[in-house]
Design an enzyme around this catalytic site. Sequence first.
Site, PDB file in Angstrom:
ATOM      1  N   HIS A   3      54.928  20.236  57.801  1.00 19.01           N
ATOM      2  CA  HIS A   3      53.635  20.150  57.089  1.00 19.01           C
ATOM      3  C   HIS A   3      53.418  18.811  56.401  1.00 19.01           C
ATOM      4  CE1 HIS A   3      52.868  24.424  57.717  1.00 19.01           C
ATOM      5  NE2 HIS A   3      54.082  24.693  57.291  1.00 19.01           N
ATOM      6  N   CYS A  10      41.284  50.409  37.400  1.00 18.41           N
ATOM      7  CA  CYS A  10      41.191  48.985  37.045  1.00 18.41           C
ATOM      8  C   CYS A  10      39.770  48.680  36.566  1.00 18.41           C
ATOM      9  CB  CYS A  10      41.502  48.094  38.242  1.00 18.41           C
ATOM     10  SG  CYS A  10      42.928  48.554  39.219  1.00 18.41           S
ATOM     11  N   CYS A  54      50.230  46.534  35.221  1.00 16.95           N
ATOM     12  CA  CYS A  54      49.056  47.320  34.819  1.00 16.95           C
ATOM     13  C   CYS A  54      49.235  48.777  35.243  1.00 16.95           C
ATOM     14  CB  CYS A  54      47.787  46.751  35.448  1.00 16.95           C
ATOM     15  SG  CYS A  54      46.830  45.729  34.316  1.00 16.95           S
ATOM     16  N   CYS A 110      60.045  22.462  54.884  1.00 13.87           N
ATOM     17  CA  CYS A 110      58.587  22.643  54.965  1.00 13.87           C
ATOM     18  C   CYS A 110      57.946  21.292  55.291  1.00 13.87           C
ATOM     19  CB  CYS A 110      58.034  23.157  53.644  1.00 13.87           C
ATOM     20  SG  CYS A 110      58.846  24.622  52.985  1.00 13.87           S
ATOM     21  N   CYS A 150      38.435  49.190  32.868  1.00 10.86           N
ATOM     22  CA  CYS A 150      38.689  48.111  31.905  1.00 10.86           C
ATOM     23  C   CYS A 150      37.962  46.829  32.323  1.00 10.86           C
ATOM     24  CB  CYS A 150      40.180  47.822  31.798  1.00 10.86           C
ATOM     25  SG  CYS A 150      41.060  48.961  30.706  1.00 10.86           S
ATOM     26  N   HIS A 151      38.215  46.375  33.555  1.00 17.56           N
ATOM     27  CA  HIS A 151      37.862  45.005  33.912  1.00 17.56           C
ATOM     28  C   HIS A 151      36.423  44.822  34.401  1.00 17.56           C
ATOM     29  CE1 HIS A 151      41.936  43.815  33.101  1.00 17.56           C
ATOM     30  NE2 HIS A 151      42.391  44.771  33.879  1.00 17.56           N
ATOM     31  N   ARG A 155      52.036  41.351  38.198  1.00 18.04           N
ATOM     32  CA  ARG A 155      51.035  41.657  37.174  1.00 18.04           C
ATOM     33  C   ARG A 155      50.340  42.982  37.465  1.00 18.04           C
ATOM     34  NH1 ARG A 155      49.647  43.119  33.689  1.00 18.04           N
ATOM     35  NH2 ARG A 155      48.258  42.518  31.988  1.00 18.04           N
TER      36      ARG A 155
END
Lengths: 257, 107
Positions: free
Chosen positions: A76, A173, A218, A72, A176-177, A214
């Site tokens: 870069h 989602c 959920c 890389c 709740c959020h 994640r």
Amino acid sequence: MIRTAALIVCILVSAGAIAADIPLDQRQPDTAFVSADTRALQSDDTANPGMLTVLDGEALWKEKTGTSNKSCFDCHADAATSMKGVAARYPAFDPAQNKPIDLEQRINLSRVNDQKAPALKFESKELLALAMYVGMQSRGMPVAIEENTQNKPFIEAGRALFEQREGQLALSCAQCHDDNWGKKLAGSPIPQAHPTGYPIYRLEWQEIGSLQRRLRGCMSAVRAEPYDFGSQELVDLELFLMWRSRGMLVETPAVRP
Amino acid sequence: MIGRALVNVPAKAKRGDIIEIKALISHIMETGYRIGITGQPIPRDIINDFVCTYNGEEVFRAKFYPAIAANPFMSFYTVATESGTVALSWTDQHGETQVQTAAITVE
């Protein structure tokens, strides 16, 4: 009849009001919902376990790989300069594929097209380490995703997924959020779901993980079948969530309970 | 296998100062109590011993057990007595040891 219709309209209006976006000035980072101990762990670079992965990522950044035998770094150079602010713009629109891609997918594109190396698996240690190393170069910078004609349909698709009830528990989602943040779910505070610290070190996982992991967690929790890693649905959700967090500060590598 | 370590020892201190030493190491700390997706138990793989020496003298020691989380983080205190080297060493159940050192200047 008119009264019934009026009542229905009334219910619809109030339901609409409940599902409204969190006003921009009332947004709080997910760090605001974790314990003081967890916050202390995140804010100390010699205690934050995510920093071990950052070091792995730094080593991988300089490692030559693939048939092109390039690292890389060869293209870069120093990530502290070249990657500054990059993660704050992802998921970003890729004109070649005519759709947004997330940071992990972008790293893999470079590996396949430029380094001529096989793509790294989602959630592999190497891919997470590179994403974390690149992500950390944007720490403290505001999320810079602006809605435009190219990404708008995908942000809207992500929003539709965010607001769609799913799974056996039939929860979205947003329920709740957006509607219940700050309250408790099984003893844990519900955050507003601003994914500004990914990849994160999650104490429950005892390791690092991506936003897609994640999100899939959920989905399993509401007993829905999670979308596959790398699916467009997950990228759309990531894009919508990051757009929803626009202007908030990148925290990678964040520590979460 | 023991991975990377991050240690934090103050570079400078006054003689007699109480200093905090922090040490983080990358390790899975597999308990040996979990079952893998194939139904086979996942074998235990943990760090057993952690020792800190200050100019060769042992100032802190800890024994780790399966209940210690992955990537163990230790924080403890000692008194800055003289300039020299703080050495931290972790030994896993296979006998592999990793040592990390840090220099401290005491005025």
